[in-house]
Write a protein that holds these residues in place. Structure first.
Motif, PDB file in Angstrom:
ATOM      1  N   TYR A   1       0.562  -1.121   0.493  1.00  0.00           N
ATOM      2  CA  TYR A   1      -0.481  -0.013   0.081  1.00  0.00           C
ATOM      3  C   TYR A   1       0.775   1.251  -0.486  1.00  0.00           C
ATOM      4  O   TYR A   1       2.054   1.035   0.746  1.00  0.00           O
ATOM      5  CB  TYR A   1      -0.955   0.368   1.155  1.00  0.00           C
ATOM      6  CG  TYR A   1      -2.206   1.274   1.375  1.00  0.00           C
ATOM      7  CD1 TYR A   1      -3.384   1.076   0.323  1.00  0.00           C
ATOM      8  CD2 TYR A   1      -1.718   2.250   2.410  1.00  0.00           C
ATOM      9  CE1 TYR A   1      -3.806   1.885   0.518  1.00  0.00           C
ATOM     10  CE2 TYR A   1      -2.644   3.716   2.474  1.00  0.00           C
ATOM     11  CZ  TYR A   1      -4.114   2.788   1.507  1.00  0.00           C
ATOM     12  OH  TYR A   1      -4.837   4.081   1.124  1.00  0.00           O
ATOM     13  N   HIS A   2       0.806   2.084  -0.914  1.00  0.00           N
ATOM     14  CA  HIS A   2       1.450   3.213  -0.784  1.00  0.00           C
ATOM     15  C   HIS A   2       0.537   4.504  -0.913  1.00  0.00           C
ATOM     16  O   HIS A   2      -0.771   4.170  -1.699  1.00  0.00           O
ATOM     17  CB  HIS A   2       2.267   3.827  -1.141  1.00  0.00           C
ATOM     18  CG  HIS A   2       2.142   3.983  -2.564  1.00  0.00           C
ATOM     19  ND1 HIS A   2       3.472   3.494  -3.686  1.00  0.00           N
ATOM     20  CD2 HIS A   2       2.085   2.811  -3.387  1.00  0.00           C
ATOM     21  CE1 HIS A   2       3.442   3.237  -4.338  1.00  0.00           C
ATOM     22  NE2 HIS A   2       1.973   3.366  -5.062  1.00  0.00           N
ATOM     23  N   GLY A   3       0.915   5.679  -1.425  1.00  0.00           N
ATOM     24  CA  GLY A   3       0.128   6.641  -2.295  1.00  0.00           C
ATOM     25  C   GLY A   3       1.147   8.371  -2.177  1.00  0.00           C
ATOM     26  O   GLY A   3       1.695   8.328  -1.808  1.00  0.00           O
ATOM     27  N   HIS A   4       0.183   8.884  -3.044  1.00  0.00           N
ATOM     28  CA  HIS A   4       1.785   9.417  -3.764  1.00  0.00           C
ATOM     29  C   HIS A   4       0.364  10.312  -4.818  1.00  0.00           C
ATOM     30  O   HIS A   4      -1.028   9.964  -5.155  1.00  0.00           O
ATOM     31  CB  HIS A   4       2.648   9.673  -4.539  1.00  0.00           C
ATOM     32  CG  HIS A   4       2.287   8.555  -5.495  1.00  0.00           C
ATOM     33  ND1 HIS A   4       1.332   8.668  -6.785  1.00  0.00           N
ATOM     34  CD2 HIS A   4       1.623   7.765  -5.484  1.00  0.00           C
ATOM     35  CE1 HIS A   4       1.655   7.236  -7.112  1.00  0.00           C
ATOM     36  NE2 HIS A   4       2.153   7.054  -7.223  1.00  0.00           N
TER      37      HIS A   4
ATOM     38  N   THR B   1      -4.630  11.643 -10.238  1.00  0.00           N
ATOM     39  CA  THR B   1      -5.704  10.676  -8.485  1.00  0.00           C
ATOM     40  C   THR B   1      -6.382  11.750  -7.823  1.00  0.00           C
ATOM     41  O   THR B   1      -6.651  13.161  -7.934  1.00  0.00           O
ATOM     42  CB  THR B   1      -4.225  11.264  -7.285  1.00  0.00           C
ATOM     43  OG1 THR B   1      -2.874  10.265  -7.820  1.00  0.00           O
ATOM     44  CG2 THR B   1      -4.206  10.490  -6.467  1.00  0.00           C
TER      45      THR B   1
ATOM     46  N   GLU C   1      -8.893  10.567  -2.562  1.00  0.00           N
ATOM     47  CA  GLU C   1      -7.728   9.248  -2.367  1.00  0.00           C
ATOM     48  C   GLU C   1      -6.972   9.767  -1.123  1.00  0.00           C
ATOM     49  O   GLU C   1      -6.430  10.112  -1.427  1.00  0.00           O
ATOM     50  CB  GLU C   1      -7.370   8.869  -3.995  1.00  0.00           C
ATOM     51  CG  GLU C   1      -6.242   7.749  -3.286  1.00  0.00           C
ATOM     52  CD  GLU C   1      -6.085   7.196  -4.500  1.00  0.00           C
ATOM     53  OE1 GLU C   1      -4.504   6.777  -4.963  1.00  0.00           O
ATOM     54  OE2 GLU C   1      -6.287   7.174  -6.155  1.00  0.00           O
ATOM     55  N   HIS C   2      -6.494   8.104  -0.299  1.00  0.00           N
ATOM     56  CA  HIS C   2      -6.063   8.185   0.970  1.00  0.00           C
ATOM     57  C   HIS C   2      -4.844   7.603   0.082  1.00  0.00           C
ATOM     58  O   HIS C   2      -3.626   8.060   0.874  1.00  0.00           O
ATOM     59  CB  HIS C   2      -6.297   7.314   2.130  1.00  0.00           C
ATOM     60  CG  HIS C   2      -5.687   7.477   3.025  1.00  0.00           C
ATOM     61  ND1 HIS C   2      -4.657   6.112   2.630  1.00  0.00           N
ATOM     62  CD2 HIS C   2      -5.470   7.866   4.023  1.00  0.00           C
ATOM     63  CE1 HIS C   2      -4.234   6.696   4.665  1.00  0.00           C
ATOM     64  NE2 HIS C   2      -3.995   7.496   4.849  1.00  0.00           N
ATOM     65  N   GLY C   3      -4.627   6.555  -0.953  1.00  0.00           N
ATOM     66  CA  GLY C   3      -3.795   5.939  -0.705  1.00  0.00           C
ATOM     67  C   GLY C   3      -3.859   4.679  -1.513  1.00  0.00           C
ATOM     68  O   GLY C   3      -5.216   4.611  -2.357  1.00  0.00           O
ATOM     69  N   HIS C   4      -3.391   3.617  -2.494  1.00  0.00           N
ATOM     70  CA  HIS C   4      -3.985   2.499  -2.856  1.00  0.00           C
ATOM     71  C   HIS C   4      -3.340   1.380  -2.782  1.00  0.00           C
ATOM     72  O   HIS C   4      -1.704   1.838  -2.748  1.00  0.00           O
ATOM     73  CB  HIS C   4      -3.626   2.994  -4.656  1.00  0.00           C
ATOM     74  CG  HIS C   4      -2.690   3.966  -4.745  1.00  0.00           C
ATOM     75  ND1 HIS C   4      -2.778   4.775  -5.124  1.00  0.00           N
ATOM     76  CD2 HIS C   4      -1.390   3.023  -5.244  1.00  0.00           C
ATOM     77  CE1 HIS C   4      -1.249   5.087  -5.202  1.00  0.00           C
ATOM     78  NE2 HIS C   4      -0.955   3.867  -6.270  1.00  0.00           N
TER      79      HIS C   4
ATOM     80  N   ALA D   1      -7.737   1.943  -5.047  1.00  0.00           N
ATOM     81  CA  ALA D   1      -7.251   2.718  -4.408  1.00  0.00           C
ATOM     82  C   ALA D   1      -8.542   2.755  -3.270  1.00  0.00           C
ATOM     83  O   ALA D   1      -9.870   2.787  -4.114  1.00  0.00           O
ATOM     84  CB  ALA D   1      -7.616   4.124  -5.157  1.00  0.00           C
TER      85      ALA D   1
END
Length: 213
Positions: free
Chosen positions: A64-67, A72, A76-79, A101
């Motif tokens: 899991y990560h986010g950017h 995006t 969205e928090h992350g995916h 996501a």
């Protein structure tokens, strides 16, 4: 599988997809927080967990990560990135299946596929990945075990949508113009997301209710 077996499998997947978030909610948390694997800080691009979750028996992997990116959604928090593993000793040993996501509340927002450079994967054409979908499961021990069960359930529930996404991914890559070779298209930094669709479980349930009515 016969139609009855498929229905039973879909029913079990639906139960998992509903129960896991509910259990987190009852504990005062959610899937987005659980996906951070206990980390106190949420840093852009960092993998959670750092070493990814690799299930050797199932030949699957996730993190899991986010950017931020041009694709995006604001909420969205992350995916999650979901992979299948190869056991032939050739590197890279993994192929990207799909990403999922979440919003700030841990609710699923969208499925999407990515260009090869995004994850550094070994590219597999859509038919090869589609053939594996019914057997794919993600597994973990400890704090991420419920997350892995939920991911497995979501993939089983959305097999049809993921199949279409993979076909659209390959078509989008083939449609890139400019006289570029396939290898050059794989590395085109201006193209990160190749296909996307809704992943709302609430919308999926509402659709199923309408179909059954």
């Amino acid at each position: 599988m016969c139609s009855q077996e498929v229905a039973l499998a879909q029913g079990a997947a639906l139960q998992q997809a509903i129960e896991v978030p509910l259990q987190y909610l009852q504990a005062g948390t959610n899937l987005a927080t659980a996906a951070l694997a206990g980390a106190r800080r949420y840093e852009a691009y960092r993998h959670y967990p750092r070493s990814d979750v690799v299930a050797q028996a199932q030949r699957t992997r996730f993190f899991y990560h986010g950017h931020a990116s041009s694709c995006t959604p604001r909420q969205e928090h992350g995916h999650f990135h979901l992979f299948v593993e190869h056991a032939d000793g050739i590197t890279p040993a993994y192929s990207h299946l799909v990403a999922l996501a979440l919003d700030q509340h841990g609710l699923p927002l969208r499925w999407f596929t990515t260009n090869r450079w995004v994850t550094g994967e070994r590219w597999c054409a859509a038919p090869s990945l589609q053939a594996q979908l019914p057997q794919l499961h993600w597994h973990s021990r400890g704090r991420l075990a419920p997350v892995a069960r939920w991911l497995s359930a979501m993939v089983q529930l959305f097999q049809g949508e993921i199949t279409e996404l993979l076909q659209q991914r390959d078509a989008a890559l083939a449609a890139i113009d400019g006289g570029l070779s396939l290898e050059q298209r794989f590395e085109l930094r201006s193209v990160d997301v190749l296909s996307t669709c809704d992943a709302s479980l609430a919308n999926r349930l509402a659709g199923a209710d309408l179909a059954a009515a």
